[in-house]
Design a protein around this motif. Sequence first.
Motif: not given
Length: 763
Positions: A317-335
């Motif tokens: 469940t890691l993607y569901a749990k972590e991707l929103p926060g990672l995106l928000k903090s700029g650690e990953i990109e929308q792309s």
Amino acid sequence: MKKLCLLSLAIGLASHSVMADATPAPIENKDAFVSNLMKQMTLDEKIGQLRLISIGPEMPREMIRKEIAAGNIGGTFNSITRPENRPMQDAAMRSRLKIPMFFAYDVIHGHRTIFPIPLALASSWDMDAIGLSGRIAAKEAAADSLDITFAPMVDISRDPRWGRTSEGFGEDTYLVSRIAQVMVKAYQGTGLIGADNIMASVKHFALYGAVEGGRDYNTVDMSPVKMYQDYLPPYRAAIDAGAGGVMVALNSINGIPATANLWLMQDLLRKEWGFKGLAVSDHGAIFELIKHGVARDGREAAKLAIKAGIAMSMNDTLYAKELPGLLKSGEIEQSDIDNAVREVLGAKYDMGLFRDPYLRIGKAEDDPVDTYADSRLHRAEARDVARRSLVLLKNHNETLPLKKSANIVLVGPLAKAPIDMMGSWAAAGRPAQSVTLFDGMTRALGDQATLHYARGANITSDKKVVDYLNFLNFDAPEVVDDPRPAQALIDEAVKAAQQADVIVAAVGESRGMSHESSSRTDLNLPANQRELIKALKATGKPLVLVLMNGRPLTILEENEQADAILETWFSGTEGGNAIADVLFGDYNPSGKLPISFPRSVGQIPTYYNHLTIGRPFTPGKPGNYTSQYFDDTTGPLYPFGYGLSYTQFSLSEMALSSTTLNKTGKIDASVTVKNTGKRDGETVVQLYIQDETGSMIRPIKELKGFQKVLLKAGEQKVVHFSIEEDDLKFYNTQLKYAAEPGKFNVQIGLDSEAVTQQSFELL
Ligand code: NOJ
């Protein structure tokens, strides 16, 4: 009907859109359609598409349907019937954007009809037979509402201690690559959009078969040349054949787990190879990045995986749990997220699911009355493919074929073993539907003779092993012991053998012994089975061993004791009939080994196409200071490409059309193969090439072609192979793929060792 469904989908999309386009993109234009859909998706809906869940009996269906309707799941695996999958697709159709689900499964060697295990399929060297097995698997799987298979598994395996050797096609790059192509085309048919085609996800990308010491899930450390030359081509072949998916391996490669490996997933797979399909993680692999020690926590694991380009996460469940926060903090990109979503939607598009979400689910009124009905199986095809996959290793004094009038005793723990006949990864196969050796021989004998039977031995007397094997299975114990003492079983078998003309002993491994997480340190037959064989041998009766196993075993002693040995691997639903066909001569065996048989575990690896060395061992001239183990004979017990027939074949000297080849030319290498025996039969004529001198060390020989030929008794045929520059290319130290001028040895033989040789010069 389809048009309507499409229309409502498009309207649905438009009416619920977040930033809707006025006009929905046409379905005919994949990129526009997917982009248009993505514009309407919320972040949560996008992340939902990246989630692939396993459906287990313990999972509450109601909850899953709710999750699907909320747009939180992109696909499932392990749910494998139309009535089970339809409500899930209905739930998807209730979701805001009505994005269809897909349904996947490990259809590895058959779906309901179980074909021989992949290692056995490879032993047939028969591309039509292998293709047929894949085609039928696809049809049966699609008829059960499945869209995707996690296959073919094309990991080169050169260490038979690895339990998953059974699941691959052997040790040779050329042979495995050919089969990879055939399997992808068989699964995907003329186009993924077809209702009876399923998407292939080639696995395990990459190099999983090279885990250190053959211990499952272990690390892989390998030079780039070896990767490019030996291990990567089968994955590439599958992708070039159009495989829609890739499953990423659990192992690390030179210190970086495949699941977080930017070089592997981006530079190689996407940039160099141009892969545009769907990359799926293996089970829990994103979470395992923490265990590997490259991610501190789930957040970092999710970041590494999405950055590497793992589009779908399998069962965590890691993607569901972590991707929103990672995106928000700029650690990953929308792309990073969008690229993954595009892959999932693209695969669904390619599988025709946007046009018709029920393409493979069909209408309820058309569901099979009995999903498990025998009439749904393809028995005749399974029997034919299975008998082509059996390898006759020894036949002293023409012990085989057996006379149907003979007084035969069948012994051994695998004589009546319906589960084991299917082998591991037996998809939806049912043990009750598989034909055991006892059943097959009994049927073949009809009323001509009675088949006597005594069990003789359990699979093993080692209780720890039995417990381990049974622990792996959730439904019922796989290995069921006869509770009598080992000696009592042997005594009974010996007594029966003394009354018989000939003994057939079905010995080997239980299927779980050659499976995921079933690496072995010892490849002998279990001690109690060896005791049985010894006792049977002592009766002085002709002894036929029918081996059932998922990897080469070390059978040095049994090879001496037995008069005949038939390697049957795990031969599937129709295995018992197929083996009986061969034992009684109704089919003349034609299989050849796709992997060498070591004499001992200490000799591993024994693959035939190893690099040339400075102090090679020379048969007949042992001497000191050459490369060998001084305490045993050098070389495998049975080499790659080996297998006997009930007839004999002779090969003429080879004729080469020229002794020179220029870069644009071709050379024809030919031999005359003659069936010098009394029966019709098939054999595999094999072409090997050695690049004698190069800018780097080259293998002692490499398979470059083969042809399976059928010859009537006394018949002969000229077999031609065309050789061109492409066949001589290799990856040099700069990873440049090119042929180098110089001398090449061409060898043709009926196995990799007994060959006739000629040479030519590449100008
Ligand atoms: C783990 C195995 O490594 C992989 O081959 C398989 O496809 C998945 N489990 C799903 O069953």
